[in-house]
Design a protein around this motif. Sequence first.
Motif, PDB file in Angstrom:
ATOM      1  N   ARG A  68      -0.727 -24.882-104.781  1.00  0.00           N
ATOM      2  CA  ARG A  68      -2.116 -24.943-104.822  1.00  0.00           C
ATOM      3  C   ARG A  68      -2.627 -23.945-104.773  1.00  0.00           C
ATOM      4  NH1 ARG A  68       2.453 -25.473-101.942  1.00  0.00           N
ATOM      5  NH2 ARG A  68       3.111 -28.048-101.096  1.00  0.00           N
ATOM      6  N   ILE A  69      -2.268 -22.328-105.032  1.00  0.00           N
ATOM      7  CA  ILE A  69      -3.395 -21.810-105.029  1.00  0.00           C
ATOM      8  C   ILE A  69      -4.139 -21.678-106.552  1.00  0.00           C
ATOM      9  CG2 ILE A  69      -3.498 -19.003-105.105  1.00  0.00           C
ATOM     10  CD1 ILE A  69      -1.424 -18.312-103.239  1.00  0.00           C
ATOM     11  N   PHE A 128      -6.773 -24.443-106.235  1.00  0.00           N
ATOM     12  CA  PHE A 128      -7.417 -23.816-105.248  1.00  0.00           C
ATOM     13  C   PHE A 128      -8.643 -22.996-106.789  1.00  0.00           C
ATOM     14  CE2 PHE A 128      -9.880 -20.443-102.976  1.00  0.00           C
ATOM     15  CZ  PHE A 128     -11.639 -21.127-102.190  1.00  0.00           C
ATOM     16  N   TRP A 169      -4.635 -33.987 -98.338  1.00  0.00           N
ATOM     17  CA  TRP A 169      -6.450 -33.660 -97.414  1.00  0.00           C
ATOM     18  C   TRP A 169      -6.990 -33.542 -98.238  1.00  0.00           C
ATOM     19  CZ3 TRP A 169      -4.813 -28.687 -95.357  1.00  0.00           C
ATOM     20  CH2 TRP A 169      -3.610 -28.077 -95.155  1.00  0.00           C
ATOM     21  N   THR A 224     -10.521 -33.882 -96.929  1.00  0.00           N
ATOM     22  CA  THR A 224     -11.388 -33.119 -96.588  1.00  0.00           C
ATOM     23  C   THR A 224     -11.796 -32.814 -98.394  1.00  0.00           C
ATOM     24  OG1 THR A 224     -11.233 -32.794 -94.508  1.00  0.00           O
ATOM     25  CG2 THR A 224     -13.150 -31.587 -95.471  1.00  0.00           C
ATOM     26  N   GLN A 226     -20.137 -31.546 -91.292  1.00  0.00           N
ATOM     27  CA  GLN A 226     -20.956 -29.857 -91.584  1.00  0.00           C
ATOM     28  C   GLN A 226     -22.600 -30.261 -92.033  1.00  0.00           C
ATOM     29  OE1 GLN A 226     -18.555 -31.043 -94.929  1.00  0.00           O
ATOM     30  NE2 GLN A 226     -17.034 -29.043 -94.579  1.00  0.00           N
ATOM     31  N   GLU A 262     -22.558 -25.346 -98.216  1.00  0.00           N
ATOM     32  CA  GLU A 262     -21.019 -25.365 -98.534  1.00  0.00           C
ATOM     33  C   GLU A 262     -20.372 -27.209 -99.258  1.00  0.00           C
ATOM     34  OE1 GLU A 262     -18.279 -23.667 -98.467  1.00  0.00           O
ATOM     35  OE2 GLU A 262     -19.644 -21.977 -98.557  1.00  0.00           O
ATOM     36  N   ASP A 304     -20.268 -22.732 -91.657  1.00  0.00           N
ATOM     37  CA  ASP A 304     -19.822 -24.615 -91.627  1.00  0.00           C
ATOM     38  C   ASP A 304     -18.978 -24.000 -93.044  1.00  0.00           C
ATOM     39  OD1 ASP A 304     -21.859 -23.075 -93.142  1.00  0.00           O
ATOM     40  OD2 ASP A 304     -23.096 -25.212 -93.655  1.00  0.00           O
ATOM     41  N   ALA A 329     -15.746 -25.009 -92.641  1.00  0.00           N
ATOM     42  CA  ALA A 329     -14.410 -26.188 -93.316  1.00  0.00           C
ATOM     43  C   ALA A 329     -13.917 -25.742 -93.843  1.00  0.00           C
ATOM     44  CB  ALA A 329     -14.868 -27.051 -91.738  1.00  0.00           C
ATOM     45  N   LEU A 330     -14.712 -26.383 -94.954  1.00  0.00           N
ATOM     46  CA  LEU A 330     -14.161 -27.173 -96.415  1.00  0.00           C
ATOM     47  C   LEU A 330     -13.013 -25.910 -96.674  1.00  0.00           C
ATOM     48  CD1 LEU A 330     -13.983 -28.430 -98.989  1.00  0.00           C
ATOM     49  CD2 LEU A 330     -15.894 -27.837 -99.287  1.00  0.00           C
ATOM     50  N   LYS A 331     -14.017 -24.895 -96.593  1.00  0.00           N
ATOM     51  CA  LYS A 331     -12.753 -22.949 -97.013  1.00  0.00           C
ATOM     52  C   LYS A 331     -11.953 -23.290 -96.289  1.00  0.00           C
ATOM     53  CE  LYS A 331     -14.958 -18.729 -97.731  1.00  0.00           C
ATOM     54  NZ  LYS A 331     -15.571 -17.756 -97.315  1.00  0.00           N
ATOM     55  N   HIS A 382      -9.950 -25.667 -95.248  1.00  0.00           N
ATOM     56  CA  HIS A 382      -8.702 -25.985 -95.118  1.00  0.00           C
ATOM     57  C   HIS A 382      -8.381 -25.845 -96.522  1.00  0.00           C
ATOM     58  CE1 HIS A 382     -10.561 -28.947 -92.782  1.00  0.00           C
ATOM     59  NE2 HIS A 382      -9.386 -29.537 -93.148  1.00  0.00           N
ATOM     60  N   HIS A 383      -9.300 -24.920 -98.030  1.00  0.00           N
ATOM     61  CA  HIS A 383      -8.821 -24.634 -99.286  1.00  0.00           C
ATOM     62  C   HIS A 383      -8.223 -23.707 -98.809  1.00  0.00           C
ATOM     63  CE1 HIS A 383     -10.440 -27.050-101.496  1.00  0.00           C
ATOM     64  NE2 HIS A 383     -11.699 -26.967-101.673  1.00  0.00           N
ATOM     65  N   VAL A 431      -5.951 -22.892 -95.923  1.00  0.00           N
ATOM     66  CA  VAL A 431      -4.703 -22.981 -95.401  1.00  0.00           C
ATOM     67  C   VAL A 431      -4.128 -24.282 -96.385  1.00  0.00           C
ATOM     68  CG1 VAL A 431      -4.012 -24.632 -93.518  1.00  0.00           C
ATOM     69  CG2 VAL A 431      -5.944 -23.337 -93.045  1.00  0.00           C
ATOM     70  N   HIS A 432      -4.317 -25.201 -96.864  1.00  0.00           N
ATOM     71  CA  HIS A 432      -3.903 -25.018 -98.553  1.00  0.00           C
ATOM     72  C   HIS A 432      -2.861 -24.352 -99.293  1.00  0.00           C
ATOM     73  CE1 HIS A 432      -3.598 -28.120-101.648  1.00  0.00           C
ATOM     74  NE2 HIS A 432      -2.987 -28.711-101.318  1.00  0.00           N
ATOM     75  N   CYS A 433      -3.931 -22.931 -99.529  1.00  0.00           N
ATOM     76  CA  CYS A 433      -3.487 -22.371-100.369  1.00  0.00           C
ATOM     77  C   CYS A 433      -2.506 -21.350 -99.519  1.00  0.00           C
ATOM     78  CB  CYS A 433      -4.718 -21.399-100.549  1.00  0.00           C
ATOM     79  SG  CYS A 433      -6.139 -22.108-101.718  1.00  0.00           S
TER      80      CYS A 433
END
Lengths: 1180, 143
Positions: free
Chosen positions: A452-453, A456, A490, A492, A533, A538, B24, B26-28, B30-31, B33-35
């Motif tokens: 997962r990392i 990313f 996931w 989003t 958003q 972003e 804003d 939120a996406l970050k 999400h990332h 939390v996922h990581c």
Amino acid sequence: MEEYPEEMRSPPVSLVAVAGCPELHQTVSTHLHSLQPPINSLALPDLSKISLLIASKPKDDQIPRPNPDGILKRDWLLKHRTKIPSVVAAFFSSDCVSGDPAQWLQLCSDLDNLKAVIRARNIRLVLVVVHSHSKDDITEDRMLALRKRAEMDSKYFVTFAQNDESELKQSLHRLSSIFAELANTYYRDEGRRIKTRIEKKIYSSVELNVRYCFKVAVYAEFRRDWAEAIRFYEDAYHTLREMIGTSTRLPAIQRLVEIKTIAEQLHFKISTLLLHGGKIAEVVMWFRRHNASYTRLVGAPEAVFLHWEWMSRQFLVFAELLETSSATIQNISFLVGSAERSLTEWEFRPANYYQLAAQYLKEKRTSLEVAVSISETLNATDSSAESVVPSTYVGQFARLIEQGNEFVMQPLTDEEYIHYAISDGKRFQDSFEIIALLKKSYDYFSNLKVHRIGAFCGFQMAREYYGVGDFSNAKQLFDGIASLYRREGWVTPLWEVLGYLRECSRKQSMMKEFVEYSLEMAALPISSDTGVQSSRKECGPAGPASLLQKEIIHNEVFGFIGGELGLTETENKTDLKVTGDNPLHLEIDLVSPLRLVLLASVAFHEQIIKPGSSTLITLSLLSQLPLTFVIDQLEVQFNQPACNFIVVNSQQAPSGASGVDSHRVETAPSLSLSSNRWLRLTYDVKPDQSGKLECISVIAKMGPHFTICCRAESPASMNDLPLWKFEDRVETHPTKDPALSFTGQKAIQVEEPEPQIDLNLGAFGPAFVGESFLVPVTVTSKGHDVHSGELKINLVDVRGGGLFSPRESEHISMDNAHVELLGISGPEGEDESDQGVEKIKKIQESFGLVSVPFLKCSDSWSCKLEIKWHRPKPIMLYVSLGYSPDGDDSTAHKVNIHKSLQIEGKTAILISHRFMLPFRRDPLLLSRTKPVPESDQLTTLPLNETSVLVVGAKNCADVPLQLMSISVEADEDDIGMSCSVQHGSDRLDPAIVVPGEEFKKVFSITPKVNLPKLRLGNVCVRWRRDSGTGEQPGSTESSVLTKQILPDVNLELPSLVVSLECPPYGILGDPFTYYIKVQNQTHLLQELKLSLADAQSFVLCGSHNDTIYVLPKSENILSYKLVPLASGAQQLPKFTVTSVRYSTAFQPSNAVSTLFVFPSKPHFKMVDVGEKQTESLAAE
Amino acid sequence: MIVCVAVVGHQNNPLYIQSFTDADDALKLHHIVHCSLDVVDERVNNPKKSGPTLNETFLGLLYPTENYKVYGYLTNTKVKFILVTTDLDVRDADVRNFFRRFHAAYVDAVSNPFHVPGKKITSKTFAETVSTIVKSFGLSSAG
């Protein structure tokens, strides 16, 4: 890390200078370099050259200038590492010392010069006198004078002998130890000198304090005193940090740049030293503090990119440091376990720092772009950035101005500096740098299986690729990441990634991918309230994840597949559109992410149907697209193409021409699919072929040139929709009938047509062991023609269960050999040879295969199975007929019919036998007299005497049997000679033996050869079923031979034979003679005692008690005269013979000593006694 | 300040994720939390590394990013709770306390007979409770 100068990166090494005697320099410097720790050396050919190397001090160090121009001089470290030696060794050859006065004077003046030069810098001196010859002898006075002259301790006055190897080695060793000692002293003294300044606070500014601390630390490093080095580096670092608010020496931006540059160097030194000491946890903690104390020092807004660049470099350098030393850090986990809890294992991994370095570099790029755009709008002159060079102080820059013949450093203003920095920054392509950093991180995480990392990092990397226009790389990375997000639901992040992918495929003009990604995005489970958003900063090219955005994408993609919109919105001429030349076809299988877009569930309403009858099929379609859309035409495909049909929308013009003409066309009132609502359509299907009918796919056609092929799914085994399965919503059933939703299948079994053939197995009753049992099989057609019929026969052990397949029978043949399929004979009148060669006929022990000829309706065909039992055993006989009612050979049309029959196998004849001795003749067999408890139970027969064998054959069957013959046959001829077997007639008139009856036959046996064991041979009974009744379905005409082996017998030569002789009957009052004969067959004299008891029915004449002697091989006869006194069966007088030698007594049994006495002489009618003998015996 | 809390299900799918920032990002989040699930996996699969935290639901600090700290919690039904905070100085006791209350709220939410296990938590009550817990985070230590 590579951008640091070499002297920063490696630990300092002591430096010494060697002057004079250049021929020795090579040896000395090699030796010094190989020491541990090594010593670097400078070689000077001549003493006078030393002053060139070590220039006199430019300024007086004792009075430091109140305000230095900078903190650290750029070349200071390099100078101490490569130019200024700690020790100077002056080499003189012994000739010079002991030579003439002129030489001596020269030497003295050189020495004085040298002393003057080095004293200013406290450099140590070593005098080396080189003995070129062993004979050289320098006078003590000269030596003393020289030492005085040099004003030095005698310890550092060395003579260097080089006569032989060991001397040379010794000299070198001595020299190097002196060098090491003196160098150490030098660096210690230098360090101490500066340290006192720090302690006494003899410095006018903070800059000097930092500088002094740095110098002390470097000197400590020279001495390898790591602890002190770290301490002073840390002091310098902390002092420097305090300077930030107070110093006003330089313009603000440049001041911060200088401080940060030095802080970076100090931090690097500290980290290196800590890592060198293996203190990983402390390094990480130190880095964290370093990071924390500088991360907020952003500086002036126009120079903010410098800060991010600096931060990025900190992370990069630290990552590289960790990575290079990671070989020594094997056990991170151990460290984490022992270190304080505030550290996690991730902080020990370089990948983490690479990633952060990339992140800061991205910040830098953004702010640099802003700065560049500002500077461009201001339109400053470009020339100001020219001729800016790093100045003499670390972290400072200056303009180099040519004034006359020399260059002068001119300080810069902040504006000039910023301008320089921007133009410098523009030279680098940060994106590639960022990608490289992220790639390292990505690879590292991928190796660790930290997906997962890693994903990313990959996402960030792909965004960079996207940013620089490398769409294929970006797409590849995004695809991998999207599959991870899909798998874990996931939404989003997935939306984001898909947005990039959509744009990538748009940019690469990949129409199919573009449509796939667009459809998937539009079908994602994004409700209106998630992802509020507001700004687009972003989120990626897809825009914020919202219902509105989904609808926009939906409309766009449907416009595209309808051929109305092009792939790109530009006015590009080569814009791609979905047209007739360029049709688009999508496949959706069971694992495709596009199942969200269109899901086809197909359920038959029945599970099994008869061929030719029709069944209902329900077709249910589901889409998660946000807006309702209309399908123009649906094509349903089956594995039997004849069943395929097309559904068209009745609202549209009937465009039947578009479908294939041969297919059925159905109409549906509406083919519009709205979000998350099942579209259910039910139609008739009428399969013709038997077997499996399976719906394979449903092809939806939308617009003129766009089709989606959707794999059909059974509602019973349908997987949940990916992503939507996590949503909290009402589940609906694909069919109206909920039971069908749970059990419905996309496949149906079409039965075979009903067989219209009779298969008849005609046998009944048990079969007998040994006979060939015939089972007639009749095939009668009652409506079907039989084409290419095949009859399969299987014999199965009833207890054993399972059918024996032909292949398995090889293994089981050992067990199954008890029953055997001998053959299959054709119908009556048809010879084996008549059956054509093309007919299949295959027979194995338990399996048979025979082909059935063509039969018309109401024809019949029969054959007989011939089965033989070797052991009594019940058997299941399976017969199956496979045929095709039509003429073609296709296996799909095969009809099968099965019959089975259980047949018992029984033993028909039970053979028994009995040995008897002849009447009134008793041989003395010694073995019989001695009771032998565990002797073999073999019968013993007297040798050379005739014994009687009675053989009985009992009918155990349920039917009467005919006995053809009973005989005893010897196995082998030679043994057959050993005894003679005699009996009456060999052939019997076929004797009928009813069930339960026993037939007996008598044989007399006379063994002739004295053998311990005699094999008598087999009893052979030849029989057959009695055919007198007329019905005998299974039996053959030929007789059956049943054999049984007679047990072996022992033979023994009797020593005495006692026989009685008297007439067959007596007549009342008529005297007769009663003989008792004793035959001695031994070579010994036998003494016998004889006693005779009186009998009341007879008058006896003769001696009652007697002792007789029988001579060897002779016979003694005793005779008695008897007169019967009563009629009827009377007991003869009982006698007892006792053999003294063998201690045995003989007394005849009652049956033997019974005589029938007639009242008067009887009259017999003599008839054919020999003929009827057997009959009377059988009736016994 | 807590910027994000999340409930993550068995298949590492988000069951509930809520950010509490105005920005804003939120996406970050999400990332992030996922990581952090990677770290949870590693902690759970290699329990020896976590040493004393064996058999403990609280997983501790998972993943310090530059600006955030991520804490984890694993219920006995293997549902993961993730907390992202911007506070650089957080006491373990506070986090434990937070997770205990969060767990209670979660249990209440999934005990709803209309909730299907494994589906996203859409209960408004749960959202309100969580927001209350988030607001009160750290106050106990100050008081």
